[in-house]
Design a protein around this motif. Sequence first.
Motif, PDB file in Angstrom:
ATOM      1  N   ASP A 125       0.827  -1.199   0.000  1.00  0.00           N
ATOM      2  CA  ASP A 125       0.000   0.000   0.000  1.00  0.00           C
ATOM      3  C   ASP A 125       0.866   1.256   0.000  1.00  0.00           C
ATOM      4  OD1 ASP A 125      -2.619  -1.048   0.126  1.00  0.00           O
ATOM      5  OD2 ASP A 125      -3.159   0.412   1.685  1.00  0.00           O
ATOM      6  N   ASP A 129      -1.633   5.925   6.395  1.00  0.00           N
ATOM      7  CA  ASP A 129      -2.427   5.593   7.596  1.00  0.00           C
ATOM      8  C   ASP A 129      -1.763   4.666   8.620  1.00  0.00           C
ATOM      9  OD1 ASP A 129      -3.192   4.037   5.194  1.00  0.00           O
ATOM     10  OD2 ASP A 129      -4.329   2.843   6.618  1.00  0.00           O
ATOM     11  N   ASP A 137      -4.806   8.951   5.838  1.00  0.00           N
ATOM     12  CA  ASP A 137      -3.941   8.423   4.778  1.00  0.00           C
ATOM     13  C   ASP A 137      -2.906   9.432   4.299  1.00  0.00           C
ATOM     14  OD1 ASP A 137      -5.837   6.457   5.089  1.00  0.00           O
ATOM     15  OD2 ASP A 137      -5.957   6.000   2.952  1.00  0.00           O
ATOM     16  N   SER A 174      -3.474   3.662  -2.056  1.00  0.00           N
ATOM     17  CA  SER A 174      -4.802   3.392  -1.500  1.00  0.00           C
ATOM     18  C   SER A 174      -5.352   4.615  -0.789  1.00  0.00           C
ATOM     19  CB  SER A 174      -4.717   2.237  -0.503  1.00  0.00           C
ATOM     20  OG  SER A 174      -3.970   2.630   0.637  1.00  0.00           O
ATOM     21  N   LYS A 204     -12.304   3.795  -4.603  1.00  0.00           N
ATOM     22  CA  LYS A 204     -12.308   3.372  -3.206  1.00  0.00           C
ATOM     23  C   LYS A 204     -13.333   4.194  -2.446  1.00  0.00           C
ATOM     24  CE  LYS A 204      -9.418   2.791   0.866  1.00  0.00           C
ATOM     25  NZ  LYS A 204      -8.046   2.781   1.391  1.00  0.00           N
ATOM     26  N   TYR A 210     -14.454  -1.169   6.396  1.00  0.00           N
ATOM     27  CA  TYR A 210     -13.012  -1.222   6.685  1.00  0.00           C
ATOM     28  C   TYR A 210     -12.718  -1.324   8.182  1.00  0.00           C
ATOM     29  CZ  TYR A 210     -12.908   0.999   2.017  1.00  0.00           C
ATOM     30  OH  TYR A 210     -13.113   1.324   0.707  1.00  0.00           O
ATOM     31  N   PHE A 213     -10.137  -3.896   9.553  1.00  0.00           N
ATOM     32  CA  PHE A 213      -8.782  -3.602   9.057  1.00  0.00           C
ATOM     33  C   PHE A 213      -8.119  -2.533   9.913  1.00  0.00           C
ATOM     34  CE2 PHE A 213      -5.899  -0.919   6.637  1.00  0.00           C
ATOM     35  CZ  PHE A 213      -5.131  -1.798   5.892  1.00  0.00           C
ATOM     36  N   ARG A 214      -8.911  -1.523  10.278  1.00  0.00           N
ATOM     37  CA  ARG A 214      -8.334  -0.424  11.070  1.00  0.00           C
ATOM     38  C   ARG A 214      -7.932  -0.913  12.456  1.00  0.00           C
ATOM     39  NH1 ARG A 214     -12.204   4.507   8.919  1.00  0.00           N
ATOM     40  NH2 ARG A 214     -11.657   4.227   6.725  1.00  0.00           N
ATOM     41  N   LYS A 230     -12.978   9.636   6.582  1.00  0.00           N
ATOM     42  CA  LYS A 230     -12.170   9.818   5.382  1.00  0.00           C
ATOM     43  C   LYS A 230     -13.024  10.325   4.219  1.00  0.00           C
ATOM     44  CE  LYS A 230      -8.696   6.437   6.871  1.00  0.00           C
ATOM     45  NZ  LYS A 230      -7.702   5.423   6.447  1.00  0.00           N
ATOM     46  N   GLN A 234     -12.069   9.660   0.313  1.00  0.00           N
ATOM     47  CA  GLN A 234     -12.660   8.439  -0.245  1.00  0.00           C
ATOM     48  C   GLN A 234     -14.052   8.751  -0.802  1.00  0.00           C
ATOM     49  OE1 GLN A 234     -12.426   5.619   3.006  1.00  0.00           O
ATOM     50  NE2 GLN A 234     -10.207   5.406   2.773  1.00  0.00           N
ATOM     51  N   LYS A 261     -13.153  -1.070  -4.527  1.00  0.00           N
ATOM     52  CA  LYS A 261     -13.118  -1.482  -3.131  1.00  0.00           C
ATOM     53  C   LYS A 261     -14.159  -0.726  -2.317  1.00  0.00           C
ATOM     54  CE  LYS A 261     -10.052  -1.221   0.780  1.00  0.00           C
ATOM     55  NZ  LYS A 261      -8.903  -0.597   1.337  1.00  0.00           N
ATOM     56  N   TYR A 284     -11.405  -5.684  -4.052  1.00  0.00           N
ATOM     57  CA  TYR A 284     -10.926  -5.998  -2.709  1.00  0.00           C
ATOM     58  C   TYR A 284     -12.121  -6.378  -1.833  1.00  0.00           C
ATOM     59  CZ  TYR A 284      -7.589  -5.412   1.240  1.00  0.00           C
ATOM     60  OH  TYR A 284      -6.760  -5.595   2.325  1.00  0.00           O
ATOM     61  N   VAL A 286     -13.164  -6.717   1.426  1.00  0.00           N
ATOM     62  CA  VAL A 286     -12.479  -6.095   2.562  1.00  0.00           C
ATOM     63  C   VAL A 286     -12.774  -6.799   3.885  1.00  0.00           C
ATOM     64  CG1 VAL A 286     -12.389  -3.870   1.395  1.00  0.00           C
ATOM     65  CG2 VAL A 286     -14.278  -4.368   2.980  1.00  0.00           C
ATOM     66  N   SER A 287     -12.094  -6.298   4.909  1.00  0.00           N
ATOM     67  CA  SER A 287     -12.143  -6.912   6.236  1.00  0.00           C
ATOM     68  C   SER A 287     -13.568  -7.089   6.767  1.00  0.00           C
ATOM     69  CB  SER A 287     -11.325  -6.055   7.200  1.00  0.00           C
ATOM     70  OG  SER A 287     -11.767  -4.715   7.196  1.00  0.00           O
ATOM     71  N   TYR A 326      -9.249 -12.109   2.165  1.00  0.00           N
ATOM     72  CA  TYR A 326      -8.682 -12.789   3.335  1.00  0.00           C
ATOM     73  C   TYR A 326      -9.016 -14.275   3.325  1.00  0.00           C
ATOM     74  CZ  TYR A 326      -8.069  -7.959   4.688  1.00  0.00           C
ATOM     75  OH  TYR A 326      -7.710  -6.631   4.691  1.00  0.00           O
TER      76      TYR A 326
HETATM   77  C1  PBG Z   1      -5.544   2.194   4.012  1.00  0.00           C
HETATM   78  C2  PBG Z   1      -6.277   0.974   3.617  1.00  0.00           C
HETATM   79  C3  PBG Z   1      -7.514   0.568   4.137  1.00  0.00           C
HETATM   80  C4  PBG Z   1      -7.761  -0.690   3.609  1.00  0.00           C
HETATM   81  C5  PBG Z   1      -6.702  -1.019   2.751  1.00  0.00           C
HETATM   82  N1  PBG Z   1      -5.796   0.041   2.759  1.00  0.00           N
HETATM   83  C6  PBG Z   1      -8.414   1.172   5.145  1.00  0.00           C
HETATM   84  C7  PBG Z   1      -8.821   2.561   5.044  1.00  0.00           C
HETATM   85  O1  PBG Z   1      -8.841   3.177   3.984  1.00  0.00           O
HETATM   86  O2  PBG Z   1      -9.141   3.102   6.100  1.00  0.00           O
HETATM   87  C8  PBG Z   1      -8.970  -1.515   3.947  1.00  0.00           C
HETATM   88  C9  PBG Z   1      -8.845  -2.971   3.794  1.00  0.00           C
HETATM   89  C10 PBG Z   1      -9.855  -3.775   4.497  1.00  0.00           C
HETATM   90  O3  PBG Z   1     -10.805  -3.266   5.141  1.00  0.00           O
HETATM   91  O4  PBG Z   1      -9.727  -5.008   4.424  1.00  0.00           O
HETATM   92  N2  PBG Z   1      -5.378   3.176   3.091  1.00  0.00           N
END
Ligand code: PBG
Length: 336
Positions: A125, A129, A137, A174, A204, A210, A213-214, A230, A234, A261, A284, A286-287, A326
């Motif tokens: 990435d 962040d 970011d 990202s 994005k 997310y 992930f955070r 964000k 974003q 994403k 993606y 995501v989480s 994942y």
């Molecule tokens: C950071 C970034 C994020 C993710 C990937 N790169 C989180 C965000 O933008 O806050 C999210 C990935 C996920 O949720 O699996 N720039």
Amino acid sequence: MAHPSKLELTQRPRRLRRTAGLRALVEETVLRPADFIAPLFVVEGKAVPEEIKSMPGVFRLNVADLVKECRALRKLGVRGVALFPKLAANLKDDEGTQALNAETLILRAVRAVKKAVPELVVITDVALDPYTSHGHDGVLNAMRDDVENDRTVGLLCQMAVLQAQAGVDLVAPSDMMDGRVGAIRKALDAAGFSGTGILAYAVKYNSAYYGPFREAVGSAKAAGTRLLSKATYQMNPANRREALFEAHLDTLEGADIIMVKPAGPYLDIIREVRGATRKPIAAYQVSGEYAQLHAAARLGWLDLARCRHESVLAIKRAGADIILTYFAKDLARELA
Ligand code: PBG
């Protein structure tokens, strides 16, 4: 005359669903391990991998364990990994200074993976962040009420060059700053890395998915009490046309792969971008998409194995060539 109990139907789609053989012959979308990129979290030291609470089965790995995991993934046929660092809080500051330290964790991790499994595609990435104390970011403006675009882009360019020097195959901005893909392309070329590609997080969204992930990279809490929004960089989840515009801009600026994403809640966007660009598309999962399925499975409400396959299949069917998920290892194992 048809049999009296039969409808007179010319079209009976069920004919092709009658046996497993027929169903296989007309199957339109097939998953393979090479479709997946596994996102992996790396942490300093720590002998015992730490499980991320909201992501069962996902661990923060030290560099040695990360290398082992990469070998295992490669054996299962996965061709790419996306690496994310989790830094200790005392290494974070307002400016994300550690992002430009040539010995920072992620760069050591990249070098170790590239040395051990050179043919594995390594992606990192480009965003501040994991390094900023406020979790944004990029760097903040003088008023400290927003992320400053152009100064951030300058830092991202330096970050991308360091990652290229460490040996990544693709850098993945990202951050959603304006103009960063073009600037990074120029910076890479000027530093002699015209062969290093850009996987652009082009589309994005400012997504609540997310959250886990955070937690994983420790960027969840703003330094103060303010929630981390964000929304000024974003995209608004309500927007579709804007996605096409963002994908178009990143294509013009030199992105090699266009990413959408999150994935599952944005299948319509994947499909539309598919129709609008000739570049490969990544999506993606995501989480939060991962956490949702695990949570429901834990309650006994969903069948995890079937749902994870179906969720990723849907992303490919929508038009994604590459899927960051994942579930990469689970799926690769299941497909083997
Ligand atoms: C950071 C970034 C994020 C993710 C990937 N790169 C989180 C965000 O933008 O806050 C999210 C990935 C996920 O949720 O699996 N720039």
